[in-house]
Design an enzyme around this catalytic site. Structure first.
Site, mmCIF file in Angstrom:
data_model
loop_
_atom_site.group_PDB
_atom_site.id
_atom_site.type_symbol
_atom_site.label_atom_id
_atom_site.label_comp_id
_atom_site.label_asym_id
_atom_site.label_seq_id
_atom_site.Cartn_x
_atom_site.Cartn_y
_atom_site.Cartn_z
ATOM 1 N N ASP A 1 31.199 14.470 -15.050
ATOM 2 C CA ASP A 1 31.252 13.059 -15.429
ATOM 3 C C ASP A 1 31.484 12.886 -16.921
ATOM 4 O O ASP A 1 31.385 13.832 -17.710
ATOM 5 C CB ASP A 1 29.933 12.366 -15.064
ATOM 6 C CG ASP A 1 29.836 12.056 -13.582
ATOM 7 O OD1 ASP A 1 30.868 12.105 -12.894
ATOM 8 O OD2 ASP A 1 28.713 11.770 -13.115
ATOM 9 N N TYR B 1 24.294 24.611 -13.089
ATOM 10 C CA TYR B 1 24.147 23.563 -14.093
ATOM 11 C C TYR B 1 22.816 23.747 -14.815
ATOM 12 O O TYR B 1 21.826 24.186 -14.214
ATOM 13 C CB TYR B 1 24.157 22.172 -13.446
ATOM 14 C CG TYR B 1 25.527 21.681 -13.030
ATOM 15 C CD1 TYR B 1 26.297 20.900 -13.893
ATOM 16 C CD2 TYR B 1 26.044 21.995 -11.776
ATOM 17 C CE1 TYR B 1 27.543 20.439 -13.507
ATOM 18 C CE2 TYR B 1 27.294 21.541 -11.389
ATOM 19 C CZ TYR B 1 28.043 20.756 -12.263
ATOM 20 O OH TYR B 1 29.277 20.318 -11.877
#
Length: 315
Positions: A95, A159
């Site tokens: 994002d 992540y």
């Protein structure tokens, strides 16, 4: 491993690992037809394009960077000499504001008849030479079969989320967060942690690893200030994640650390499969999230050092 497109020409596919500081980008994907927003791939693909960008961006240093001046796209196009425009197919879409220590993509370079394919080393050097944006760096390239797909072939994605506490009087209960994280491990329907209205029909994912541990201090903080701060790292590993799943899980674990939720309530939230619940609807800020690695069966074990890119802390 080459194949013919234009008669007599040879197409070669490469797997490229790259990193970026996502602060100034509208995510990693290229943004088409909107000169007010730009993705990381707008810069990478421009290396193989003859169309300069007629606008400027502000990079993380606060200096105006003229895109056309940075990229020298016409010169780069001559160096790459691809018959067809170079397009990157990314492994992991991040994002706006999210960073990557190592993302991956595949691309095809089709040279003119009689010209040999570039070596992976030449591709890496050419991309970095002509890609002048200070927040993006190509780490390494590999030659792969022409049916290789960067997204579908990935076997693992990790992540990490960086946290800093001590800016206010609130501190996190790490033991409670670690206990809560264990409820997320394994194979579950993670519908409660995906964005509401997501088109994904199957929300079952396997979270292979989740950890909550002390992290290194930030290089942006003065030593005397670091004495009052604590830094933490949350890591999540899976083959794939739902949209905003990691940031939603992070927000819930932070709520546990603050005492707003109990560890057992995380299990209840997970089993509810309700993305609109009071706590799981919260999303941790993008600037604390990093895509740490994308792994493949034969590629991806890299240990990249951030290219002047360090963790952005949140309080």
């Amino acid at each position: 491993m080459g194949s013919c497109g234009t008669v007599g020409s040879v197409r070669a596919r490469y797997l490229v690992f790259f990193q970026y500081l996502g602060t100034d980008f509208n995510g990693v994907a290229a943004v088409r037809g909107n000169h007010r927003a730009v993705g990381v791939l707008n810069f990478l693909e421009a290396v193989g394009s003859s169309n300069p960008y007629p606008y400027s961006l502000y990079c993380s240093t606060g200096l105006a960077i003229a895109v056309a001046a940075c990229l020298f796209p016409q010169e780069a196009a001559k160096r790459l000499n691809s018959v067809e425009p170079v397009r990157f197919t990314i492994s992991s879409r991040t994002d706006a504001g999210v960073h990557a220590l190592s993302n991956a993509a595949h691309l095809d370079i089709q040279r003119r008849p009689g010209q040999p394919s570039f070596s992976p080393e030449v591709v890496t050097k050419a991309l970095n030479t002509h890609l002048k944006h200070p927040a993006i760096r190509v780490l390494k390239a590999f030659r792969v079969p022409n049916d290789f797909h960067a997204r579908h072939a990935a076997t693992s994605r990790t992540y990490l989320y960086r946290l800093a506490t001590g800016c206010t009087r609130e501190y996190l209960d790490m033991a409670a967060m670690q206990e809560a994280a264990q409820h997320l491990l394994g194979t579950h329907d993670f519908s409660a942690f995906q964005s509401a209205g997501s088109p994904v029909t199957n929300a079952v994912r396997t979270l292979r690893r989740v950890s909550v541990s002390p992290g290194p201090a930030s290089p942006f903080v003065l030593p005397e200030e670091s004495r009052t701060l604590q830094f933490w790292t949350l890591e999540f590993e899976s083959q794939s994640f739902l949209y905003r799943q990691v940031r939603r899980m992070t927000a819930v674990l932070v709520a546990v650390g603050l005492g707003t939720l109990t560890p057992t309530q995380v299990k209840v939230i997970l089993e509810s499969q309700d993305p609109l619940g009071k706590y799981q609807a919260r999303v941790a800020p993008a600037h604390g999230l990093f895509l740490k690695s994308v792994l493949y069966n034969n590629f991806g074990v890299l240990h990249p050092e951030p290219c002047g890119v360090h963790s952005m802390e949140t309080s």
